[in-house]
Scaffold this motif. Sequence first.
Motif, short mmCIF file in Angstrom:
data_model
loop_
_atom_site.label_atom_id
_atom_site.label_comp_id
_atom_site.label_asym_id
_atom_site.label_seq_id
_atom_site.Cartn_x
_atom_site.Cartn_y
_atom_site.Cartn_z
N CYS A 143 -24.22 -32.99 -29.41
CA CYS A 143 -22.97 -32.36 -29.84
C CYS A 143 -21.80 -32.69 -28.90
O CYS A 143 -20.67 -32.84 -29.36
CB CYS A 143 -23.15 -30.85 -29.92
N SER A 144 -22.06 -32.80 -27.61
CA SER A 144 -20.97 -33.14 -26.69
C SER A 144 -20.40 -34.52 -26.99
O SER A 144 -19.19 -34.75 -26.85
CB SER A 144 -21.47 -33.08 -25.24
N ALA A 145 -21.25 -35.45 -27.45
CA ALA A 145 -20.78 -36.78 -27.81
C ALA A 145 -19.93 -36.75 -29.07
O ALA A 145 -18.92 -37.43 -29.20
CB ALA A 145 -21.96 -37.73 -27.98
N VAL A 146 -20.36 -35.92 -30.03
CA VAL A 146 -19.61 -35.80 -31.29
C VAL A 146 -18.27 -35.13 -31.05
O VAL A 146 -17.23 -35.54 -31.59
CB VAL A 146 -20.43 -35.01 -32.33
N GLU A 147 -18.25 -34.09 -30.22
CA GLU A 147 -17.01 -33.37 -29.96
C GLU A 147 -15.99 -34.23 -29.23
O GLU A 147 -14.78 -33.96 -29.28
CB GLU A 147 -17.31 -32.11 -29.15
N ALA A 148 -16.45 -35.28 -28.56
CA ALA A 148 -15.53 -36.17 -27.84
C ALA A 148 -14.81 -37.13 -28.78
O ALA A 148 -13.83 -37.76 -28.41
CB ALA A 148 -16.30 -36.97 -26.79
N ILE A 149 -15.28 -37.24 -30.02
CA ILE A 149 -14.66 -38.14 -31.00
C ILE A 149 -13.45 -37.44 -31.63
O ILE A 149 -13.57 -36.34 -32.16
CB ILE A 149 -15.68 -38.54 -32.09
N THR A 150 -12.29 -38.06 -31.55
CA THR A 150 -11.07 -37.48 -32.11
C THR A 150 -10.60 -38.21 -33.37
O THR A 150 -9.63 -37.79 -34.00
CB THR A 150 -9.93 -37.52 -31.07
N ALA A 151 -11.29 -39.28 -33.73
CA ALA A 151 -10.86 -40.06 -34.89
C ALA A 151 -10.93 -39.26 -36.18
O ALA A 151 -10.16 -39.49 -37.11
CB ALA A 151 -11.71 -41.33 -35.02
N ASP A 152 -11.87 -38.30 -36.25
CA ASP A 152 -12.00 -37.53 -37.49
C ASP A 152 -10.74 -36.71 -37.77
O ASP A 152 -10.28 -36.64 -38.92
CB ASP A 152 -13.24 -36.65 -37.45
N ALA A 153 -10.17 -36.10 -36.73
CA ALA A 153 -8.96 -35.32 -36.93
C ALA A 153 -7.78 -36.22 -37.30
O ALA A 153 -6.98 -35.90 -38.20
CB ALA A 153 -8.62 -34.53 -35.67
N ARG B 216 -18.58 -40.23 -38.03
CA ARG B 216 -19.48 -39.83 -36.93
C ARG B 216 -18.99 -38.54 -36.28
O ARG B 216 -19.79 -37.67 -35.93
CB ARG B 216 -19.57 -40.95 -35.88
N GLY B 217 -17.67 -38.40 -36.16
CA GLY B 217 -17.12 -37.19 -35.55
C GLY B 217 -17.25 -35.98 -36.43
O GLY B 217 -17.28 -34.85 -35.94
N ALA B 218 -17.33 -36.19 -37.76
CA ALA B 218 -17.44 -35.06 -38.68
C ALA B 218 -18.87 -34.76 -39.06
O ALA B 218 -19.14 -33.83 -39.81
CB ALA B 218 -16.64 -35.35 -39.96
N GLY B 219 -19.81 -35.55 -38.55
CA GLY B 219 -21.21 -35.37 -38.91
C GLY B 219 -21.90 -34.28 -38.11
O GLY B 219 -21.31 -33.65 -37.23
N GLY B 220 -23.16 -34.05 -38.43
CA GLY B 220 -23.94 -33.03 -37.74
C GLY B 220 -24.31 -33.46 -36.33
O GLY B 220 -24.22 -34.63 -35.96
N CYS B 221 -24.73 -32.49 -35.54
CA CYS B 221 -25.13 -32.78 -34.16
C CYS B 221 -26.20 -31.77 -33.74
O CYS B 221 -26.50 -30.82 -34.46
CB CYS B 221 -23.93 -32.73 -33.22
N ALA B 222 -26.77 -31.97 -32.58
CA ALA B 222 -27.82 -31.08 -32.08
C ALA B 222 -27.76 -31.03 -30.56
O ALA B 222 -27.23 -31.93 -29.91
CB ALA B 222 -29.20 -31.56 -32.55
N ASP C 76 -16.23 -43.08 -48.96
CA ASP C 76 -17.16 -42.31 -49.79
C ASP C 76 -16.59 -40.94 -50.18
O ASP C 76 -17.29 -40.11 -50.75
CB ASP C 76 -18.50 -42.13 -49.07
N ALA C 77 -15.32 -40.71 -49.89
CA ALA C 77 -14.61 -39.48 -50.28
C ALA C 77 -15.30 -38.23 -49.75
O ALA C 77 -15.39 -37.21 -50.44
CB ALA C 77 -14.45 -39.40 -51.80
N ASP C 78 -15.77 -38.29 -48.51
CA ASP C 78 -16.37 -37.12 -47.87
C ASP C 78 -15.37 -35.97 -47.87
O ASP C 78 -14.30 -36.07 -47.26
CB ASP C 78 -16.75 -37.48 -46.43
N PRO C 79 -15.66 -34.87 -48.57
CA PRO C 79 -14.68 -33.77 -48.65
C PRO C 79 -14.35 -33.15 -47.30
O PRO C 79 -13.30 -32.52 -47.15
CB PRO C 79 -15.34 -32.76 -49.59
N ASN C 80 -15.24 -33.31 -46.32
CA ASN C 80 -14.94 -32.79 -44.99
C ASN C 80 -13.80 -33.56 -44.32
O ASN C 80 -13.18 -33.07 -43.38
CB ASN C 80 -16.18 -32.87 -44.10
N LEU C 81 -13.55 -34.78 -44.81
CA LEU C 81 -12.52 -35.62 -44.22
C LEU C 81 -11.30 -35.79 -45.12
O LEU C 81 -10.18 -35.83 -44.63
CB LEU C 81 -13.10 -37.01 -43.89
#
Length: 287
Positions: A63-73, A47-53, A152-157
């Motif tokens: 986007c502000s909700a996505v940027e608040a997610i730190t689990a992706d890093a 969810r943190g690495a996904g798109g936003c608007a 799912d081996a998302d290359p972004n992650l």
Amino acid sequence: MSAPSLPVGARNTVRLHHTALILWLTALAAAAGYLIWLRSLSDEARRGAGGCAVPSQDGLPLCSAVEAITADATYREGMALVSGCLALMMFPAAVWAGAAVGRELESRTALLAWTQGQAPARWLAAKLTVPAVLLAAGTGAVVVLNRWARGDADPNLVGDWYFPDVFLAAGPAAVAYALAGLALGALAGLLTGRGLAGAGVAFAGCLVLHNLVDLFRADLWPTLTHVGAFEPPRSYYQVDWSGDETVLAYHPQSHFWPLQYVETGLLLAVAAAATAAAFLLLRRRTA
């Protein structure tokens, strides 16, 4: 009926190197626990690495909700750490084997074992068999857990499949590298007859092998060639452009397993050759 016991050579190996065994089992338990924890973060990481608007629309979150997610890093860095450790497993295996075999020759512990009825070949077989089983089983288990944690081996992650560390950590090549390191280490220990020198030579040999295979990995399986305009897939391994940039040689993601199998076979062949050389050298020295 009593439970079967280990052969004498195997028991001696475990007794002499019980500290290394404890460290190895502890590392495996830590890696397993870490990967299970990373898997628990994977959904939030996506969810943190996904798109936003801005504002949220068409099913995309704000986007502000996505940027608040730190689990992706956290997830990305954790998976990179595990991949790096798996990809470099051959080096500690080689250093340990080189130091262990060389030290026993240097201290004459090996000579004592030979004079007490343990044939040199059986001594070396025990030195290789016990750690080989532990290395193969442990590394293989962590590779399986690593693939599970990748989801799912998302290359972004988790990185693109052809990145060296990602490639090695996601298949049987990781096990083959560890076994090749062990065999090269034992050979280095026999060649030098010294613990420190054996560790150093083993490390140097593995460094050369690791870099050579990494350099020629793209040549281990035939590439695909595309002529003209090209809309590349998200994750493809570009090998070469022509001078006018209209001819592209590349590996698609479907080449992951063929490349894995060829590289695994190559490394197992190196392990077998180094093992055979070690036994031949030992035979000549003790004849």
